[in-house]
Write a protein that holds these residues in place. Structure first.
Motif, PDB file in Angstrom:
ATOM      1  N   ASN A   1      13.116  11.704  -6.985  1.00  0.00           N
ATOM      2  CA  ASN A   1      14.227  12.574  -6.607  1.00  0.00           C
ATOM      3  C   ASN A   1      15.225  11.722  -5.810  1.00  0.00           C
ATOM      4  OD1 ASN A   1      15.947  14.445  -5.345  1.00  0.00           O
ATOM      5  ND2 ASN A   1      14.310  15.916  -4.969  1.00  0.00           N
ATOM      6  N   PRO A   2      16.503  11.702  -6.200  1.00  0.00           N
ATOM      7  CA  PRO A   2      17.468  10.865  -5.463  1.00  0.00           C
ATOM      8  C   PRO A   2      17.513  11.143  -3.971  1.00  0.00           C
ATOM      9  CG  PRO A   2      18.441  11.660  -7.503  1.00  0.00           C
ATOM     10  CD  PRO A   2      17.119  12.356  -7.367  1.00  0.00           C
ATOM     11  N   ILE A   3      17.269  12.384  -3.566  1.00  0.00           N
ATOM     12  CA  ILE A   3      17.299  12.710  -2.136  1.00  0.00           C
ATOM     13  C   ILE A   3      16.233  11.932  -1.380  1.00  0.00           C
ATOM     14  CG2 ILE A   3      16.997  14.580  -0.454  1.00  0.00           C
ATOM     15  CD1 ILE A   3      18.230  16.469  -2.475  1.00  0.00           C
ATOM     16  N   SER A   4      15.103  11.633  -2.019  1.00  0.00           N
ATOM     17  CA  SER A   4      14.044  10.859  -1.363  1.00  0.00           C
ATOM     18  C   SER A   4      14.525   9.454  -1.030  1.00  0.00           C
ATOM     19  CB  SER A   4      12.802  10.799  -2.257  1.00  0.00           C
ATOM     20  OG  SER A   4      12.181  12.049  -2.355  1.00  0.00           O
ATOM     21  N   ALA A   5      15.238   8.826  -1.959  1.00  0.00           N
ATOM     22  CA  ALA A   5      15.768   7.481  -1.695  1.00  0.00           C
ATOM     23  C   ALA A   5      16.776   7.520  -0.556  1.00  0.00           C
ATOM     24  CB  ALA A   5      16.408   6.906  -2.960  1.00  0.00           C
ATOM     25  N   VAL A   6      17.632   8.548  -0.534  1.00  0.00           N
ATOM     26  CA  VAL A   6      18.643   8.660   0.529  1.00  0.00           C
ATOM     27  C   VAL A   6      17.972   8.883   1.876  1.00  0.00           C
ATOM     28  CG1 VAL A   6      20.662   9.931   1.317  1.00  0.00           C
ATOM     29  CG2 VAL A   6      20.307   9.573  -1.119  1.00  0.00           C
ATOM     30  N   ALA A   7      16.963   9.759   1.928  1.00  0.00           N
ATOM     31  CA  ALA A   7      16.259  10.016   3.181  1.00  0.00           C
ATOM     32  C   ALA A   7      15.556   8.760   3.677  1.00  0.00           C
ATOM     33  CB  ALA A   7      15.249  11.153   2.988  1.00  0.00           C
ATOM     34  N   ALA A   8      14.888   8.041   2.764  1.00  0.00           N
ATOM     35  CA  ALA A   8      14.194   6.809   3.158  1.00  0.00           C
ATOM     36  C   ALA A   8      15.180   5.744   3.621  1.00  0.00           C
ATOM     37  CB  ALA A   8      13.358   6.289   1.989  1.00  0.00           C
ATOM     38  N   ALA A   9      16.327   5.633   2.948  1.00  0.00           N
ATOM     39  CA  ALA A   9      17.337   4.652   3.346  1.00  0.00           C
ATOM     40  C   ALA A   9      17.912   4.990   4.716  1.00  0.00           C
ATOM     41  CB  ALA A   9      18.449   4.594   2.304  1.00  0.00           C
ATOM     42  N   THR A  10      18.141   6.291   4.964  1.00  0.00           N
ATOM     43  CA  THR A  10      18.680   6.718   6.257  1.00  0.00           C
ATOM     44  C   THR A  10      17.694   6.425   7.372  1.00  0.00           C
ATOM     45  OG1 THR A  10      19.882   8.479   5.105  1.00  0.00           O
ATOM     46  CG2 THR A  10      19.686   8.659   7.488  1.00  0.00           C
ATOM     47  N   ARG A  11      16.420   6.721   7.135  1.00  0.00           N
ATOM     48  CA  ARG A  11      15.404   6.412   8.148  1.00  0.00           C
ATOM     49  C   ARG A  11      15.331   4.907   8.400  1.00  0.00           C
ATOM     50  NH1 ARG A  11      12.172  10.415   4.857  1.00  0.00           N
ATOM     51  NH2 ARG A  11      12.397  12.393   5.983  1.00  0.00           N
ATOM     52  N   ASP A  12      15.412   4.130   7.340  1.00  0.00           N
ATOM     53  CA  ASP A  12      15.338   2.673   7.478  1.00  0.00           C
ATOM     54  C   ASP A  12      16.518   2.146   8.288  1.00  0.00           C
ATOM     55  OD1 ASP A  12      14.608   0.029   7.142  1.00  0.00           O
ATOM     56  OD2 ASP A  12      15.417  -0.125   5.116  1.00  0.00           O
ATOM     57  N   LEU A  13      17.740   2.572   7.948  1.00  0.00           N
ATOM     58  CA  LEU A  13      18.928   2.042   8.607  1.00  0.00           C
ATOM     59  C   LEU A  13      19.083   2.568  10.027  1.00  0.00           C
ATOM     60  CD1 LEU A  13      21.381   2.219   5.575  1.00  0.00           C
ATOM     61  CD2 LEU A  13      20.454   0.156   6.628  1.00  0.00           C
ATOM     62  N   PHE A  14      18.599   3.780  10.287  1.00  0.00           N
ATOM     63  CA  PHE A  14      18.622   4.309  11.644  1.00  0.00           C
ATOM     64  C   PHE A  14      17.463   3.783  12.491  1.00  0.00           C
ATOM     65  CE2 PHE A  14      21.131   8.408  10.466  1.00  0.00           C
ATOM     66  CZ  PHE A  14      22.293   7.652  10.403  1.00  0.00           C
ATOM     67  N   GLY A  15      16.572   3.006  11.886  1.00  0.00           N
ATOM     68  CA  GLY A  15      15.450   2.430  12.620  1.00  0.00           C
ATOM     69  C   GLY A  15      14.352   3.409  12.927  1.00  0.00           C
ATOM     70  N   ASN A  16      14.255   4.493  12.130  1.00  0.00           N
ATOM     71  CA  ASN A  16      13.254   5.524  12.398  1.00  0.00           C
ATOM     72  C   ASN A  16      11.926   5.285  11.683  1.00  0.00           C
ATOM     73  OD1 ASN A  16      16.010   7.767  12.252  1.00  0.00           O
ATOM     74  ND2 ASN A  16      15.042   7.022  14.110  1.00  0.00           N
ATOM     75  N   ALA A  17      11.927   4.539  10.595  1.00  0.00           N
ATOM     76  CA  ALA A  17      10.683   4.279   9.865  1.00  0.00           C
ATOM     77  C   ALA A  17      10.938   3.202   8.826  1.00  0.00           C
ATOM     78  CB  ALA A  17      10.162   5.545   9.196  1.00  0.00           C
ATOM     79  N   ALA A  18       9.890   2.465   8.496  1.00  0.00           N
ATOM     80  CA  ALA A  18       9.974   1.465   7.430  1.00  0.00           C
ATOM     81  C   ALA A  18       9.656   2.131   6.095  1.00  0.00           C
ATOM     82  CB  ALA A  18       8.987   0.337   7.698  1.00  0.00           C
ATOM     83  N   PRO A  19      10.287   1.699   4.990  1.00  0.00           N
ATOM     84  CA  PRO A  19       9.969   2.268   3.681  1.00  0.00           C
ATOM     85  C   PRO A  19       8.510   2.003   3.315  1.00  0.00           C
ATOM     86  CG  PRO A  19      11.996   0.960   3.602  1.00  0.00           C
ATOM     87  CD  PRO A  19      11.347   0.689   4.923  1.00  0.00           C
ATOM     88  N   ALA A  20       7.927   2.910   2.542  1.00  0.00           N
ATOM     89  CA  ALA A  20       6.540   2.764   2.102  1.00  0.00           C
ATOM     90  C   ALA A  20       6.456   1.717   0.998  1.00  0.00           C
ATOM     91  CB  ALA A  20       6.010   4.110   1.610  1.00  0.00           C
ATOM     92  N   ALA A  21       5.599   0.744   1.203  1.00  0.00           N
ATOM     93  CA  ALA A  21       5.510  -0.362   0.240  1.00  0.00           C
ATOM     94  C   ALA A  21       4.923   0.085  -1.093  1.00  0.00           C
ATOM     95  CB  ALA A  21       4.673  -1.491   0.835  1.00  0.00           C
TER      96      ALA A  21
END
Length: 273
Positions: free
Chosen positions: A216-236
């Motif tokens: 789902n594209p929203i998942s990529a956007v949410a993960a990117a936002t968390r990554d750039l805001f420093g809230n979480a690392a993407p799941a490998a």
């Protein structure tokens, strides 16, 4: 005299698409100012969901190594960006249903100006409307842990995705051409964030459902936002768009814009045919 006229005509031809787009943009902003109900609803809903999910369900939802509200706020921002489908569809269908689009087509103006003006107005109102959600998130305990450049990049990705989804909605509204039907279908778009990682992590979901949510594209956007805001690392071990969320978000945006911008412009030019 003829030379002066030809130069004036040339300047008009060059400037018309941009000038027409600004005129339509101004018209949409005036309409929002006169009837702010839909804007207020769409902008306050994420704040309501923040306090509902964050405090009512927050104690029952666990995110490994992270406080749930810090996980939730970027997801709500991504869901807000995805809501461009709903608002774009309703706005375009409303104008079609009330004959506004038909009147626009009788005017000597660029065919791309009308959908562009609508999507640009949606982009501006979203940029302003995200500020209260971020302030509410800060009050709830969320913090931007990354640097300012990365945070600006995250905000920019959110707006780019909103711009892309508003073109999807614009095309759907021009296709439906009925205000009531667009409102009913628009309410169904609230399911899209639920089928993503906006509200819950996907690691413990069944395999097929996790695949659906991570693509789902929203998942990529949410993960990117968390990554750039420093809230979480993407799941490998996640699907490709979520494992590399910034690149995944950019690719989703490019694909949506490349597909739906020409579709929306062509559909507007055709009218009800």
């Amino acid at each position: 005299m003829s030379s002066s006229t030809s130069v004036g005509e040339h300047r008009t031809a060059v400037n018309t698409p941009f000038a027409d787009g600004l005129a339509v943009l101004g018209r949409h902003l005036q309409r929002i100012k006169a009837s702010p109900g839909v804007l207020i609803l769409t902008q306050t809903m994420p704040i309501t969901m923040l306090f509902f999910f964050g405090y009512v369900f927050g104690s029952a939802l666990a995110v490994p190594g992270q406080e749930y509200r810090a996980f939730l706020v970027p997801g709500l921002l991504a869901a807000t960006a995805g809501n461009g489908i709903m608002t774009g569809m309703f706005s375009a269908a409303q104008d079609c249903d009330r004959g506004v689009m038909d009147r626009f087509r009788t005017l000597p103006m660029s065919r791309s100006a009308v959908p562009f003006g609508q999507t640009a107005a949606d982009l501006l109102t979203t940029a302003v409307g995200m500020v209260p959600l971020m302030l509410a998130g800060l009050a709830a305990g969320w913090r931007i842990e990354g640097g300012p450049i990365a945070a600006l990049g995250g905000f920019g990705l959110l707006l780019l995705f909103r711009f892309a989804t508003s073109w999807v909605g614009c095309w759907l509204g021009l296709l439906i051409r009925n205000e009531e039907a667009a409102g009913q279908l628009g309410s169904a778009t609230f399911v899209l964030p639920l089928l993503s990682n906006a509200y819950i992590p996907t690691g413990n979901l069944p395999g097929w459902l996790r695949t659906v949510e991570e693509w789902n594209p929203i998942s990529a956007v949410a993960a990117a936002t968390r990554d750039l805001f420093g809230n979480a690392a993407p799941a490998a071990d996640a699907a490709l768009p979520v494992a590399h969320p910034v690149a995944g978000t950019l690719l989703w945006c490019v694909a949506l814009l490349a597909l739906f911008v020409p579709l929306a412009v062509r559909r507007y030019a055709r009218g009800g045919r």
